[in-house]
Design a protein around this motif. Sequence first.
Motif, PDB file in Angstrom:
ATOM      1  N   GLY A  75       3.512  -2.424 -11.823  1.00 46.89           N
ATOM      2  CA  GLY A  75       3.736  -1.182 -11.099  1.00 46.89           C
ATOM      3  C   GLY A  75       2.495  -0.640 -10.419  1.00 46.89           C
ATOM      4  O   GLY A  75       2.314   0.576 -10.312  1.00 46.89           O
ATOM      5  N   LYS A  76       1.617  -1.529  -9.934  1.00 54.26           N
ATOM      6  CA  LYS A  76       0.359  -1.088  -9.318  1.00 54.26           C
ATOM      7  C   LYS A  76       0.576  -0.163  -8.125  1.00 54.26           C
ATOM      8  O   LYS A  76      -0.124   0.824  -7.970  1.00 54.26           O
ATOM      9  CB  LYS A  76      -0.466  -2.295  -8.866  1.00 54.26           C
ATOM     10  N   GLU A  77       1.536  -0.495  -7.272  1.00 58.64           N
ATOM     11  CA  GLU A  77       1.777   0.322  -6.076  1.00 58.64           C
ATOM     12  C   GLU A  77       2.226   1.731  -6.460  1.00 58.64           C
ATOM     13  O   GLU A  77       1.779   2.715  -5.885  1.00 58.64           O
ATOM     14  CB  GLU A  77       2.821  -0.333  -5.161  1.00 58.64           C
ATOM     15  N   LYS A  78       3.095   1.814  -7.442  1.00 56.57           N
ATOM     16  CA  LYS A  78       3.594   3.120  -7.885  1.00 56.57           C
ATOM     17  C   LYS A  78       2.471   3.928  -8.529  1.00 56.57           C
ATOM     18  O   LYS A  78       2.339   5.129  -8.276  1.00 56.57           O
ATOM     19  CB  LYS A  78       4.749   2.946  -8.869  1.00 56.57           C
ATOM     20  N   ARG A  81       0.204   5.256  -5.835  1.00 57.30           N
ATOM     21  CA  ARG A  81       0.838   6.382  -5.138  1.00 57.30           C
ATOM     22  C   ARG A  81       0.761   7.658  -5.971  1.00 57.30           C
ATOM     23  O   ARG A  81       0.417   8.732  -5.465  1.00 57.30           O
ATOM     24  CB  ARG A  81       2.291   6.038  -4.805  1.00 57.30           C
ATOM     25  N   LEU A  82       1.048   7.540  -7.277  1.00 58.65           N
ATOM     26  CA  LEU A  82       1.002   8.713  -8.159  1.00 58.65           C
ATOM     27  C   LEU A  82      -0.417   9.275  -8.285  1.00 58.65           C
ATOM     28  O   LEU A  82      -0.614  10.493  -8.321  1.00 58.65           O
ATOM     29  CB  LEU A  82       1.552   8.356  -9.540  1.00 58.65           C
ATOM     30  N   LEU A  83      -1.406   8.382  -8.347  1.00 61.53           N
ATOM     31  CA  LEU A  83      -2.794   8.832  -8.434  1.00 61.53           C
ATOM     32  C   LEU A  83      -3.216   9.562  -7.162  1.00 61.53           C
ATOM     33  O   LEU A  83      -3.874  10.606  -7.228  1.00 61.53           O
ATOM     34  CB  LEU A  83      -3.725   7.644  -8.696  1.00 61.53           C
ATOM     35  N   ASN A  84      -2.839   9.029  -6.012  1.00 61.27           N
ATOM     36  CA  ASN A  84      -3.179   9.689  -4.751  1.00 61.27           C
ATOM     37  C   ASN A  84      -2.487  11.042  -4.629  1.00 61.27           C
ATOM     38  O   ASN A  84      -3.068  11.992  -4.085  1.00 61.27           O
ATOM     39  CB  ASN A  84      -2.830   8.795  -3.556  1.00 61.27           C
ATOM     40  N   LEU A  95      -5.804  -0.999  -6.749  1.00 61.13           N
ATOM     41  CA  LEU A  95      -5.983  -0.804  -8.177  1.00 61.13           C
ATOM     42  C   LEU A  95      -6.251  -2.152  -8.833  1.00 61.13           C
ATOM     43  O   LEU A  95      -5.486  -3.096  -8.652  1.00 61.13           O
ATOM     44  CB  LEU A  95      -4.722  -0.163  -8.788  1.00 61.13           C
ATOM     45  N   VAL A  96      -7.368  -2.249  -9.548  1.00 65.35           N
ATOM     46  CA  VAL A  96      -7.732  -3.478 -10.242  1.00 65.35           C
ATOM     47  C   VAL A  96      -7.738  -3.177 -11.730  1.00 65.35           C
ATOM     48  O   VAL A  96      -8.485  -2.303 -12.193  1.00 65.35           O
ATOM     49  CB  VAL A  96      -9.109  -3.999  -9.795  1.00 65.35           C
TER      50      VAL A  96
END
Length: 98
Positions: A75-78, A81-84, A95-96
């Motif tokens: 779920g890296k993309e999600k 998005r939530l962090l931004n 995100l790494v």
Amino acid sequence: MAKRHAENITIGDALKEFIGANRLEKGLDKVNAKEAWDAVMGNAISKYTTDVKLDRDTLYVQLSSSVLREELSYGKEKITRLLNEELGKDLIKKLVLR
């Protein structure tokens, strides 16, 4: 020398002006990214997080659990998005998970 305003300004505006004048925004972004990680991911995941580091537009997250790292990788993309959204700006592009 700092410029003075003839009119009254709010403390928030004064701080924003100070941060901009002294180029402190990148350092604050690093601190805010770490706080956003803890806020978005919660206590359960924060317990397994050993380090959070923002370098340019990439957030590096060190995790102590390989199982959790694998689960979060789906779920890296999600998560990005939530962090931004938590940060209020499009700061993290990648995100790494380590």
